[in-house]
Design an enzyme around this catalytic site. Structure first.
Site, PDB file in Angstrom:
ATOM      1  N   LYS A  13       0.829  -1.213   0.000  1.00  0.00           N
ATOM      2  CA  LYS A  13       0.000   0.000   0.000  1.00  0.00           C
ATOM      3  C   LYS A  13       0.868   1.270   0.000  1.00  0.00           C
ATOM      4  O   LYS A  13       0.602   2.196  -0.746  1.00  0.00           O
ATOM      5  CB  LYS A  13      -0.930   0.036   1.221  1.00  0.00           C
ATOM      6  CG  LYS A  13      -1.995  -1.034   1.236  1.00  0.00           C
ATOM      7  CD  LYS A  13      -3.014  -0.784   2.337  1.00  0.00           C
ATOM      8  CE  LYS A  13      -2.425  -0.798   3.739  1.00  0.00           C
ATOM      9  NZ  LYS A  13      -1.896  -2.075   4.197  1.00  0.00           N
ATOM     10  N   ARG A  86     -10.343   0.760   9.408  1.00  0.00           N
ATOM     11  CA  ARG A  86      -9.798  -0.555   9.752  1.00  0.00           C
ATOM     12  C   ARG A  86     -10.796  -1.387  10.551  1.00  0.00           C
ATOM     13  O   ARG A  86     -10.498  -2.533  10.888  1.00  0.00           O
ATOM     14  CB  ARG A  86      -8.522  -0.382  10.560  1.00  0.00           C
ATOM     15  CG  ARG A  86      -7.246  -0.524   9.717  1.00  0.00           C
ATOM     16  CD  ARG A  86      -6.092  -0.287  10.634  1.00  0.00           C
ATOM     17  NE  ARG A  86      -4.879  -0.912  10.233  1.00  0.00           N
ATOM     18  CZ  ARG A  86      -3.874  -0.285   9.626  1.00  0.00           C
ATOM     19  NH1 ARG A  86      -3.989   0.971   9.276  1.00  0.00           N
ATOM     20  NH2 ARG A  86      -2.744  -0.918   9.373  1.00  0.00           N
ATOM     21  N   ARG A 120      11.659  -4.940   5.266  1.00  0.00           N
ATOM     22  CA  ARG A 120      11.302  -3.584   4.844  1.00  0.00           C
ATOM     23  C   ARG A 120      12.148  -2.529   5.566  1.00  0.00           C
ATOM     24  O   ARG A 120      12.399  -2.627   6.755  1.00  0.00           O
ATOM     25  CB  ARG A 120       9.823  -3.360   5.154  1.00  0.00           C
ATOM     26  CG  ARG A 120       9.315  -1.977   4.857  1.00  0.00           C
ATOM     27  CD  ARG A 120       7.831  -1.966   4.705  1.00  0.00           C
ATOM     28  NE  ARG A 120       7.084  -2.086   5.939  1.00  0.00           N
ATOM     29  CZ  ARG A 120       5.759  -2.100   5.999  1.00  0.00           C
ATOM     30  NH1 ARG A 120       5.040  -2.027   4.897  1.00  0.00           N
ATOM     31  NH2 ARG A 120       5.147  -2.193   7.150  1.00  0.00           N
ATOM     32  N   ARG A 150      10.702  -0.119  10.912  1.00  0.00           N
ATOM     33  CA  ARG A 150       9.620   0.170  11.849  1.00  0.00           C
ATOM     34  C   ARG A 150       9.676  -0.801  13.017  1.00  0.00           C
ATOM     35  O   ARG A 150       9.914  -1.984  12.819  1.00  0.00           O
ATOM     36  CB  ARG A 150       8.263   0.043  11.126  1.00  0.00           C
ATOM     37  CG  ARG A 150       7.850   1.292  10.417  1.00  0.00           C
ATOM     38  CD  ARG A 150       6.655   1.096   9.529  1.00  0.00           C
ATOM     39  NE  ARG A 150       5.521   0.450  10.174  1.00  0.00           N
ATOM     40  CZ  ARG A 150       4.343   0.292   9.596  1.00  0.00           C
ATOM     41  NH1 ARG A 150       4.141   0.738   8.363  1.00  0.00           N
ATOM     42  NH2 ARG A 150       3.353  -0.310  10.229  1.00  0.00           N
ATOM     43  N   ARG A 161      -0.535  -8.486  13.511  1.00  0.00           N
ATOM     44  CA  ARG A 161      -1.190  -7.480  12.647  1.00  0.00           C
ATOM     45  C   ARG A 161      -2.023  -8.167  11.563  1.00  0.00           C
ATOM     46  O   ARG A 161      -3.088  -7.696  11.201  1.00  0.00           O
ATOM     47  CB  ARG A 161      -0.139  -6.550  12.022  1.00  0.00           C
ATOM     48  CG  ARG A 161       0.404  -5.533  13.029  1.00  0.00           C
ATOM     49  CD  ARG A 161       1.727  -4.913  12.587  1.00  0.00           C
ATOM     50  NE  ARG A 161       1.661  -4.223  11.333  1.00  0.00           N
ATOM     51  CZ  ARG A 161       2.725  -3.928  10.595  1.00  0.00           C
ATOM     52  NH1 ARG A 161       3.948  -4.272  11.011  1.00  0.00           N
ATOM     53  NH2 ARG A 161       2.596  -3.291   9.458  1.00  0.00           N
TER      54      ARG A 161
HETATM   55  P1  AMP Z   1       0.133   1.107   9.063  1.00  0.00           P
HETATM   56  O1  AMP Z   1       1.213   2.122   8.893  1.00  0.00           O
HETATM   57  O2  AMP Z   1      -1.085   1.416   8.231  1.00  0.00           O
HETATM   58  O3  AMP Z   1       0.631  -0.301   8.894  1.00  0.00           O
HETATM   59  O4  AMP Z   1      -0.363   1.225  10.590  1.00  0.00           O
HETATM   60  C1  AMP Z   1       0.512   0.946  11.664  1.00  0.00           C
HETATM   61  C2  AMP Z   1      -0.263   0.758  12.942  1.00  0.00           C
HETATM   62  O5  AMP Z   1      -0.948   1.981  13.270  1.00  0.00           O
HETATM   63  C3  AMP Z   1      -1.351  -0.297  12.908  1.00  0.00           C
HETATM   64  O6  AMP Z   1      -0.848  -1.597  13.144  1.00  0.00           O
HETATM   65  C4  AMP Z   1      -2.269   0.185  14.027  1.00  0.00           C
HETATM   66  O7  AMP Z   1      -1.731  -0.141  15.303  1.00  0.00           O
HETATM   67  C5  AMP Z   1      -2.192   1.710  13.893  1.00  0.00           C
HETATM   68  N1  AMP Z   1      -3.266   2.212  13.000  1.00  0.00           N
HETATM   69  C6  AMP Z   1      -3.135   2.758  11.766  1.00  0.00           C
HETATM   70  N2  AMP Z   1      -4.319   3.090  11.253  1.00  0.00           N
HETATM   71  C7  AMP Z   1      -5.251   2.755  12.189  1.00  0.00           C
HETATM   72  C8  AMP Z   1      -6.663   2.819  12.247  1.00  0.00           C
HETATM   73  N3  AMP Z   1      -7.393   3.291  11.214  1.00  0.00           N
HETATM   74  N4  AMP Z   1      -7.271   2.390  13.371  1.00  0.00           N
HETATM   75  C9  AMP Z   1      -6.570   1.891  14.413  1.00  0.00           C
HETATM   76  N5  AMP Z   1      -5.231   1.771  14.415  1.00  0.00           N
HETATM   77  C10 AMP Z   1      -4.561   2.198  13.316  1.00  0.00           C
END
Ligand code: AMP
Length: 209
Positions: A13, A86, A120, A150, A161
């Site tokens: 993404k 989400r 990554r 990360r 996740r």
């Molecule tokens: P990402 O960068 O999209 O992989 O998001 C990293 C982490 O941020 C996720 O594993 C969640 O812990 C948190 N996160 C991101 N977006 C959301 C969301 N819409 N709702 C809840 N937690 C989120």
């Protein structure tokens, strides 16, 4: 255009978002990136989010939604939304904030995902993702910054996740299917192949409007 970008962790993404955002001139809103920025700046939102992110869990809906609502106000003409909604509750809340024209659902062979994520690297300045397998240095091509990993990209957290994605996020796909504005994108293949599928989906969508 208001585009939603969907897919499990490791579906590509972030990489596709950068290309879409550049080609179509859309601001990229990533709730994950916004939360990480809050963590770095040690804000109240960041303090709350940290304990969830580090366990591979979702941050509380109200915290993320409030943060997103502020961001959406800055992008009235269109955006690319990545990482939100989400949960079904977030999908319903989003309806009250804005309407997505199209949701791109990137599908990927689950076997590939863990390997992709643990390999990554990310640029802390521009957010560009790199694979350790394809990028031999730890310097970003865009801005020369030193790449980092990360803290939630470990094998153990990635597995959590993925489970969270399956249980809490995948039901949203049926929600958008019922609305008829979601397009599945085959996420297997190289970056340009996947991007070509996205371009076609956006072209077809525009043609049929
Ligand atoms: P990402 O960068 O999209 O992989 O998001 C990293 C982490 O941020 C996720 O594993 C969640 O812990 C948190 N996160 C991101 N977006 C959301 C969301 N819409 N709702 C809840 N937690 C989120």
């Amino acid at each position: 255009m208001k585009i939603g970008l969907f897919g499990p962790p490791g579906a590509g993404k972030g990489t596709q978002a950068e290309k879409i955002s550049t080609k179509y001139g859309l601001p990229h809103i990533s709730t994950g990136a916004l939360l990480r920025k809050n963590i770095e700046e040690k804000t109240q939102v960041g303090l709350v989010a940290l304990e969830f992110i580090e366990r591979g869990k979702l941050a509380p809906d109200d915290v993320v939604t409030q943060m997103l609502a502020e961001e959406l106000k800055k992008c009235p003409d269109g955006f690319l939304l990545d990482g939100y909604p989400r949960t079904l509750a977030q999908a319903q809340t989003l309806e009250g904030l804005t309407k997505l024209d199209i949701v791109l659902n990137i599908e990927i062979d689950p076997e590939l995902v863990v390997d992709r994520i643990v390999n990554r690297m990310v640029c802390p300045v521009c957010g560009k993702n790199y694979s350790k397998r394809l990028h031999s240095s730890d310097i970003c091509d865009n801005d020369g910054a030193k790449l980092t990993c990360r803290s939630d990209d470990t094998e153990e957290i990635v597995k959590e996740r993925l489970e969270v994605y399956e249980k809490q996020t995948m039901p949203i796909i049926a929600y958008y299917k019922a609305k008829g504005n979601i397009v599945d994108i085959d996420g297997n293949g190289n970056v340009d192949e996947v991007f070509a599928r996205i371009e076609k989906a956006l072209y077809d969508h525009d043609k049929n409007r």
